[in-house]
Design an enzyme around this catalytic site. Structure first.
Site, PDB file in Angstrom:
ATOM      1  N   ASP A  11       0.877  -1.172   0.000  1.00 47.36           N
ATOM      2  CA  ASP A  11       0.000   0.000   0.000  1.00 47.36           C
ATOM      3  C   ASP A  11       0.915   1.222   0.000  1.00 47.36           C
ATOM      4  OD1 ASP A  11      -2.434   1.501   0.253  1.00 47.36           O
ATOM      5  OD2 ASP A  11      -1.924   1.855   2.339  1.00 47.36           O
ATOM      6  N   SER A  12       0.302   2.397  -0.143  1.00 46.72           N
ATOM      7  CA  SER A  12       1.096   3.627  -0.077  1.00 46.72           C
ATOM      8  C   SER A  12       1.591   3.891   1.344  1.00 46.72           C
ATOM      9  CB  SER A  12       0.233   4.812  -0.533  1.00 46.72           C
ATOM     10  OG  SER A  12      -0.893   4.934   0.321  1.00 46.72           O
ATOM     11  N   CYS A  74      -4.342  -1.860  -1.763  1.00 51.24           N
ATOM     12  CA  CYS A  74      -4.480  -0.450  -2.098  1.00 51.24           C
ATOM     13  C   CYS A  74      -5.513  -0.355  -3.216  1.00 51.24           C
ATOM     14  CB  CYS A  74      -3.127   0.072  -2.576  1.00 51.24           C
ATOM     15  SG  CYS A  74      -3.206   1.746  -3.230  1.00 51.24           S
ATOM     16  N   CYS A 205     -10.963   2.742   0.180  1.00 53.78           N
ATOM     17  CA  CYS A 205      -9.548   3.051   0.384  1.00 53.78           C
ATOM     18  C   CYS A 205      -9.155   2.327   1.663  1.00 53.78           C
ATOM     19  CB  CYS A 205      -9.344   4.556   0.535  1.00 53.78           C
ATOM     20  SG  CYS A 205      -7.682   5.001   1.079  1.00 53.78           S
ATOM     21  N   HIS A 207      -7.113   2.886   3.844  1.00 48.19           N
ATOM     22  CA  HIS A 207      -6.865   3.728   5.025  1.00 48.19           C
ATOM     23  C   HIS A 207      -8.158   3.998   5.812  1.00 48.19           C
ATOM     24  CE1 HIS A 207      -3.010   4.711   3.101  1.00 48.19           C
ATOM     25  NE2 HIS A 207      -2.636   5.292   4.222  1.00 48.19           N
TER      26      HIS A 207
HETATM   27  N1  DGL Z   1      -4.756   3.092   0.840  1.00 43.55           N
HETATM   28  C1  DGL Z   1      -4.727   3.328  -0.566  1.00 43.55           C
HETATM   29  C2  DGL Z   1      -6.047   3.032  -1.212  1.00 43.55           C
HETATM   30  O1  DGL Z   1      -6.656   2.075  -0.819  1.00 43.55           O
HETATM   31  C3  DGL Z   1      -3.955   4.533  -1.042  1.00 43.55           C
HETATM   32  C4  DGL Z   1      -4.429   5.860  -0.606  1.00 43.55           C
HETATM   33  C5  DGL Z   1      -3.480   6.983  -0.992  1.00 43.55           C
HETATM   34  O2  DGL Z   1      -2.282   6.834  -0.807  1.00 43.55           O
HETATM   35  O3  DGL Z   1      -3.967   8.007  -1.475  1.00 43.55           O
HETATM   36  O4  DGL Z   1      -6.468   3.673  -2.112  1.00 43.55           O
END
Ligand code: DGL
Length: 294
Positions: A11-12, A74, A205, A207
């Site tokens: 993931d990021s 992600c 997302c 996050h």
């Molecule tokens: N957690 C990631 C997602 O599911 C990346 C979010 C990001 O870095 O903008 O999209």
């Protein structure tokens, strides 16, 4: 003795840990190598070219570390770069979108699905198309009344509103998931979702599960939140089963190891550990630094 598989995940940043947690909670005999690309977070406003390049670098690294299956934890990468990565890498690759769309179709009671996600994921329209495809393939909602109405063409099942929430990821990465700032921003972002009268919201997302208490506070308890991670676990279980069947005749020695998860980040290991530890049952002991040779 069964082979202990190595799952690569990326993931990021800390977002993919919400998927990893579900995997660890439900699948006993796996080991995980996790990459958080925290030097380049957020991914949500990146181009397709960038996301593809980042994905290639991370997949190459994970494979070099022994990963046999990769979970793109992600949504942004899954919605954009994944088809190209699937063509370029010969390794089973699980993304977030199809599992998430499937869970949303199964969960909805009124056929009105909403999505909150990054800008890139919203722009890709990947979830809207995955919802239509799942229905076209014959997937049905669990709710009996809606199922009958849908089968008689009396009620559509559709993604009615997709809302980009670009500030959520920086807030989570900074450890501010439960702050007054997060609450205020959530109120603004979720207003159009509330207006659209959705009954189900996809947390599009990885996050966002960090923000569930705040999202719940703003949208209330009548809305169902769908976390695609739960459906990713099912997909992973099926894939691991197929690999076990394939390798059943393999009599080579099974290597058991004493580590369960290895963490790598491209940015600050300290902040990653601090925020990650607010989510995980087992504290993150060691985080190694990686660089992409830029
Ligand atoms: N957690 C990631 C997602 O599911 C990346 C979010 C990001 O870095 O903008 O999209």
């Amino acid at each position: 003795m069964k082979k202990q598989r190595i799952i690569g995940m990326f993931d990021s940043g800390v977002g993919g840990l919400t998927v990893m947690k579900e995997i660890l909670d439900h699948i006993a005999d796996v080991r995980i190598i996790y990459v958080g690309d925290t030097a380049r977070v957020p991914y949500g406003n990146r181009t397709l070219e960038e996301l593809t390049r980042f994905g290639e670098e991370i997949l190459t690294f994970l494979i070099s570390q022994g990963a046999e299956v990769i979970v793109a934890a992600c949504n942004t990468s899954s919605a954009t770069a994944l088809p190209v990565l699937r063509e370029r890498f010969d390794i089973p690759l699980i993304g977030m979108i199809e599992p998430g769309a499937r869970l949303a179709v199964e969960s909805t009671k009124e056929g009105r699905i909403g999505l909150i996600a990054t800008e890139a994921t919203v722009r890709s329209k990947a979830y809207a198309s995955a919802v239509s495809k799942a229905l076209a393939k014959g997937l049905l909602p669990q709710d009996k009344k809606l199922r009958t109405a849908w089968q008689h063409g009396e009620q559509p099942i559709v993604l009615v509103k997709a809302q980009a929430c670009p500030l959520f990821v920086p807030l989570v990465e900074a450890g501010l998931s439960n702050s007054a700032e997060a609450r205020g921003i959530a109120r603004t972002y979720l207003e159009p979702i509330a207006q659209a009268e959705v009954d189900t919201v996809i947390l599009g997302c990885t996050h966002y599960p960090f923000l569930t208490p705040v999202l719940r506070e703003v949208l209330g308890h009548q809305v169902v939140f769908v976390d695609p991670a739960l459906a990713v676990v099912e997909e992973l279980q099926e894939l691991l089963y197929r690999l076990d069947v394939r390798d059943a005749a393999d009599t080579s020695a099974v290597v058991q190891s004493n580590w369960r998860v290895r963490y790598f980040v491209s940015g600050d290991p300290g902040l990653f550990r601090q925020v990650g530890n607010t989510l995980l049952h087992e504290p993150i002991a060691e985080v190694q630094r990686i660089s992409w040779g830029e």
